[in-house]
Enzyme design. Structure first.
Site, PDB file in Angstrom:
ATOM      1  N   CYS A   1     -27.406 -35.696   5.871  1.00 22.76           N
ATOM      2  CA  CYS A   1     -27.977 -36.979   6.284  1.00 22.76           C
ATOM      3  C   CYS A   1     -27.773 -37.272   7.763  1.00 22.76           C
ATOM      4  CB  CYS A   1     -27.393 -38.100   5.428  1.00 22.76           C
ATOM      5  SG  CYS A   1     -27.934 -38.059   3.702  1.00 22.76           S
TER       6      CYS A   1
ATOM      7  N   ASN B   1     -34.205 -32.725   6.683  1.00 20.83           N
ATOM      8  CA  ASN B   1     -33.240 -32.759   5.585  1.00 20.83           C
ATOM      9  C   ASN B   1     -33.650 -33.820   4.574  1.00 20.83           C
ATOM     10  OD1 ASN B   1     -30.450 -32.423   4.265  1.00 20.83           O
ATOM     11  ND2 ASN B   1     -30.536 -34.612   4.714  1.00 20.83           N
ATOM     12  N   GLU B   2     -33.839 -33.417   3.336  1.00 19.87           N
ATOM     13  CA  GLU B   2     -34.184 -34.336   2.248  1.00 19.87           C
ATOM     14  C   GLU B   2     -35.329 -35.276   2.623  1.00 19.87           C
ATOM     15  OE1 GLU B   2     -30.608 -36.221   0.832  1.00 19.87           O
ATOM     16  OE2 GLU B   2     -30.031 -34.465  -0.329  1.00 19.87           O
TER      17      GLU B   2
ATOM     18  N   GLU C   1     -21.072 -30.757   6.697  1.00 20.90           N
ATOM     19  CA  GLU C   1     -21.523 -32.032   7.248  1.00 20.90           C
ATOM     20  C   GLU C   1     -20.301 -32.862   7.587  1.00 20.90           C
ATOM     21  OE1 GLU C   1     -24.770 -35.560   6.457  1.00 20.90           O
ATOM     22  OE2 GLU C   1     -24.114 -34.372   4.745  1.00 20.90           O
TER      23      GLU C   1
END
Length: 653
Positions: free
Chosen positions: A244, A377-378, A42
């Site tokens: 994120c 994602n998450e 990331e």
């Protein structure tokens, strides 16, 4: 086949009776997937721009909200009328992906220059060639451009005169100009300087300075020492681009893969999700994504490292800790189509498919054979489940072979329990779990997957790291104790390889002076980099993956944590070896005997150090594994497990 047992005897203090460890080579507990140990990338902590991407110029296309961020001008913009010499032209109506460029107008000869600070300074090496490029368009002839690299004292260490070619004049189009600069001296905190001599008017954009010693000389322009550390792990997969940043602060800043491929001037710069600091609170207002590294580069990097690509796509939700924006379920077509198009881009025929042709036009006719795709994602909650169903139906009806990775949120909490139950009921392919926890948690949860449903979805540990203090706190360090806790936890993942199919430490990179999150696997500055004890744990597992899990027990039970020792055993059928991993995080040495051997060659790799020890730029190899070769004579081998150590033993079968 005759049952073959290896007896591992643990020598306790004299007043305690010795006990035996048993490895059963005749029983295969689980097959180990080639993807078992991998990487998570990331763009956080300067991981891409200012890190793995070798570009040395910050804000090279003047597209930051403050178009002069990273730049200084002489004369100053305020010295005799704002923007009299330097003017930012907003060209968004013509090219929204590259909306700004700089116009330089000089009406009287004087000292006119433009200076870039780079990412914490422009660093160059003596004798190494650097490729300088810029796009320019001459409006009024007469300006000459001299390009210099200066050191921290302002002395020139390299220069070139950039000729304005005839085809850059008066035809209305930007032209790419390039030249090479070879510094006469090494400088760390330097600057790139553009001097404009004479009079005239010139439009310039995408000013770039890139070293020629990029990883394997590839055109992807990746910093060699950082990528080599990734390749040295020999990962089974790489998850990209995050994290994120897939979600974005809001949906306008979500990651959109189609805007990260093709010519650089078509890759639209956006704000980085991490510029505000996240959990650490360390804000970086000049943190943007140039997309010099985009999906094409990530796919090619996976191909070069011979690992599976694992892209993650936005699912129609922005960060649920931020704006928490949700795309209406009846307006999800664009998002779902992006997923279908990505599969076609990665795997489609170079002639008969639209996105396969696009890949071929970008220089890669052969498919990438992508098998894994993450949706979100998450993310969590009913809104995620509703959107996941849309992706699943569209993708599985067209590409049933693609394994979809599904999200359970950001941590093991009540939300996780809800998502786990829902996803299992829907019989999804792979469930993504994330763990950022303390050393004690990792040690005590090494048996977490021992009782998981063997027939349910596979588990992907998409992000995990041991934190010495609370999550995101700047006091977190990559200590030896944290590495040992991770090694112990990984014995449980390995023992349960029939359930856990993949795992990746996170985050991957961090600049020592420009980061928002810690701990991280690899740290670097503009000159060098170092691996952490956690890195070596990851590498020792990946290089000793094996093909089959075999049982290792103490008195018929799992030995996870018994007498402060964590262990797992695998065999590598191709190499013909038994591999035993033993973690001793305690302060007491352990003595082990391995009996019933045939004798022959063996190796012992040991990572050890005091619990508080860390590596650094000054002492990059304070904690490092050491391998010793040996010949086993007879049927027994006696070993000492040092305090605070992780040991990998390879024995010929």
């Amino acid at each position: 086949m005759k049952r073959l047992l290896l007896i591992l005897s643990l020598a306790f203090p004299l007043f305690i009776k010795a006990q035996n460890y048993i490895v059963n080579l005749a029983e295969v507990k689980a097959k180990i997937q080639p993807t078992m140990w991998g990487l998570f990338f990331e763009d956080i902590n300067r991981g891409a721009d200012g890190g793995m991407y070798a570009e040395l110029v910050k804000n090279r296309s003047f597209d930051f909200p403050d178009a002069f961020m990273g730049w200084k001008t002489a004369p100053s913009r305020q010295s005799y009328g704002r923007n009299e010499v330097f003017q930012i032209i907003n060209n968004a109506a013509v090219n929204p992906n590259d909306p700004k460029y700089l116009q330089v107008t000089v009406t009287k000869p004087e000292n006119v220059l433009l200076q870039n600070e780079g990412f914490g300074g422009v660093t160059v090496k003596k004798g190494l060639a650097y490729q300088f490029t810029l796009r320019c368009r001459e409006q009024v002839a007469g300006l000459k451009l001299k390009v210099e690299i200066v050191n921290s004292k302002g002395s020139v260490v390299g220069s070139t005169v950039q000729e304005i070619s005839r085809d850059a004049r008066n035809d209305g189009a930007f032209k790419l100009l390039q030249s090479t600069i070879t510094p006469s001296d090494t400088t760390v905190n330097g600057r790139l300087v553009l001097r404009f001599e004479g009079t005239g008017k010139l439009d310039i954009d995408r000013i770039s300075l890139i070293p020629t010693d990029t990883w394997k000389g590839k055109a992807q322009n990746m910093r060699a020492d950082l990528v080599q550390k990734l390749a040295d792990i020999k990962p089974g997969f790489m998850r990209f681009p995050g994290g994120c940043i897939v979600e974005g602060d809001d949906l306008t800043t979500r990651y959109q893969w189609k805007k990260t491929i093709g010519p650089l001037e078509e890759r639209k710069l956006i704000s980085n999700q991490w510029k505000d600091g996240g959990a650490s609170g360390r804000a970086m207002p000049d943190y943007f994504q140039s997309y010099g590294l985009g999906f094409m580069e990530y796919f090619q990097l996976c191909e070069d490292m011979k690992c599976e690509p694992m892209p993650i796509l936005n699912c129609g939700l922005s960060c649920q800790f931020g704006a928490g924006e949700v795309v209406a379920a009846d307006q999800m077509d664009e998002y779902v189509q992006d997923a279908l198009d990505l599969i076609e881009f990665a795997n489609g025929d170079a002639i008969s498919t639209v996105w396969g042709r696009k890949r071929a036009e970008l220089g890669h006719p052969a498919p990438f054979h992508m098998k894994l795709l993450g949706i979100g994602n998450e993310n969590w909650g009913p809104q995620y489940v509703e959107r996941l169903e849309l992706f699943t139906k569209a993708i599985k009806s067209r590409y049933p072979e693609i394994q979809l990775i599904t999200s359970t949120g950001y941590t093991p909490n009540p939300q996780f329990k809800y998502m786990d139950s829902v996803l299992r009921a829907k019989h999804v392919d792979i469930i993504d779990e994330h763990y950022y926890q303390t050393p004690n948690w990792f040690l005590m949860n090494a048996g977490k997957y021992d009782n998981y449903d063997r027939k349910g979805p596979k588990i992907f540990i998409g992000e995990y790291a041991c934190h010495s203090v609370r999550i995101g706190n700047s006091g977190n360090k990559n200590t030896m104790l944290c590495a040992l806790a991770e090694a112990a936890w990984m014995t449980g993942l390995e023992r349960n390889a029939d359930v856990v199919t993949m795992a990746a430490y996170a985050p991957l990179f961090a600049h020592v002076k420009d980061w928002q999150w810690t701990p991280n696997l690899i740290w670097f500055d503009n000159v060098s980099s170092y691996a952490t004890p956690s890195y070596y744990v990851q590498q020792m597992y990946s290089l000793n993956k094996g093909t089959d899990v075999v049982p290792i027990t103490l008195n018929g039970e799992s030995i996870a944590g018994q007498d402060s020792v964590w262990a797992s055993a695998v065999v590598d059928r191709k190499a013909g070896v038994l591999i035993v991993k033993l973690v001793n995080p305690s302060s007491v040495a352990k003595v082990k005997s391995i009996a019933g051997l045939k004798g022959g060659k063996a190796s012992l790799t040991v990572l050890k150090g005091r619990p508080e020890e860390v590596n650094s730029l000054e002492m990059p190899e304070l904690v490092k594994p050491v391998t010793a070769l040996m010949t086993v004579k007879g049927k027994e081998l006696k070993l000492d497990l040092a305090p605070h150590s992780f040991t990998v033993l390879r024995l010929n079968l």
